[in-house]
Scaffold this motif. Sequence first.
Motif, PDB file in Angstrom:
ATOM      1  N   PRO A  34      14.020 -48.934  -6.084  1.00 49.85           N
ATOM      2  CA  PRO A  34      15.422 -48.985  -5.672  1.00 49.85           C
ATOM      3  C   PRO A  34      16.091 -50.268  -6.161  1.00 49.85           C
ATOM      4  N   ARG A  39      18.836 -51.549  -1.709  1.00 52.77           N
ATOM      5  CA  ARG A  39      18.050 -52.186  -0.647  1.00 52.77           C
ATOM      6  C   ARG A  39      18.965 -52.851   0.377  1.00 52.77           C
ATOM      7  N   ASN A  42      20.580 -50.069   2.395  1.00 55.81           N
ATOM      8  CA  ASN A  42      19.620 -49.531   3.364  1.00 55.81           C
ATOM      9  C   ASN A  42      19.590 -50.379   4.632  1.00 55.81           C
ATOM     10  N   ARG A  43      19.572 -51.684   4.448  1.00 51.79           N
ATOM     11  CA  ARG A  43      19.484 -52.595   5.594  1.00 51.79           C
ATOM     12  C   ARG A  43      20.735 -52.496   6.474  1.00 51.79           C
ATOM     13  N   SER A 229      10.405 -45.745   7.894  1.00 53.64           N
ATOM     14  CA  SER A 229      11.015 -46.058   6.602  1.00 53.64           C
ATOM     15  C   SER A 229      12.368 -45.387   6.399  1.00 53.64           C
ATOM     16  N   GLY A 304      12.608 -44.986  -2.211  1.00 57.11           N
ATOM     17  CA  GLY A 304      13.131 -46.051  -1.381  1.00 57.11           C
ATOM     18  C   GLY A 304      14.607 -45.999  -1.067  1.00 57.11           C
TER      19      GLY A 304
END
Length: 335
Positions: A34, A39, A42-43, A229, A304
């Motif tokens: 990713p 990333r 995502n967070r 995840s 991811g």
Amino acid sequence: MTTRIRPVPIRTVATTPAERRVARALALEPGGPPSLQARVANRIIRTSMKTAWHYSPDTEAGLLWIQKATALLGRFQTVPRGVAITPQELDGRTAEWVRAGAPDEDKVLLYLHGGGYFFGGPRLYRPFNWRLSAATGRPVLALDYRLAPRHTPADALDDALAAYDFLLSRGYAPRNIVVGGDSAGGHLTLALLLALKSRETALPGAAICLSPWVDLLCESDSHRLNKSSDALIPAGKLAWLGREFCRDKEENDPLFSPRRADLSGLPPMLFVASGTEILRDETLDVAERARAAGVQVLYQEWDGLVHVFPVFADFMPEGKAAFRHMAEFLLGAGV
């Protein structure tokens, strides 16, 4: 895990730094790590959206709270200049046309939004739908189907059937209709195809399922293995919701169809999933069963990324690249 089909070359000549960044984003393929943007997204999504859903009560009031909050968010969605939004009445139901540029009016894409069958709508999905129209070169009819807790997934299926019949009545050839959906809308896409097959109505030319919620009972292994995840969906919340939808249903109820149905005779289908989301296994399973039934299938698994990452295309390059892959799939399918 990705079956390649005839690619579409990127014809844009990148001259400025911004254009070069866009060109690199569009060139992304499944299988790589990713991006930094993904990333970070995502967070943020985990901290905000997943947390909000996790702590909402397992009640009708809890569902309505999320529904109202996302409806408010939808009021702030915008589209670029050159994108036309036109409301459409469908025999008591509502929808909207989204046209980016000058699409081919002989073709159409019926899109069924995600949201667990209890939130979401065309307005919230405008940033997604204009990209879909631009990438596929056709107008998108975004259906505002009825939602829980006041309605059921069966009501949503009735709405989807009505929308498909509306397109036929407007003179669209079935071959020129594409049906797509994500998450619950992916489940609804599959249910619509099976309902059309059951009543012997001509099927659309192709279908796109982005992280479809195939199994409402959430029994696949990835619901357990990817519980941590998955950056968007609280596994326990989705399982509770599915049990509520399936309460007192017979095993042959249409709600279970995508998991148990005979998939033979369905049109070419694109399935997209993230390897870290809880719906990964059921997406792969239905893709494999469809291929085994003789359906032309393209399955893509990205690493991811958040559940239905193309919806977050404004924030991650993989989301933008996904629209090119959708266009490639339709070209390869001949529609």
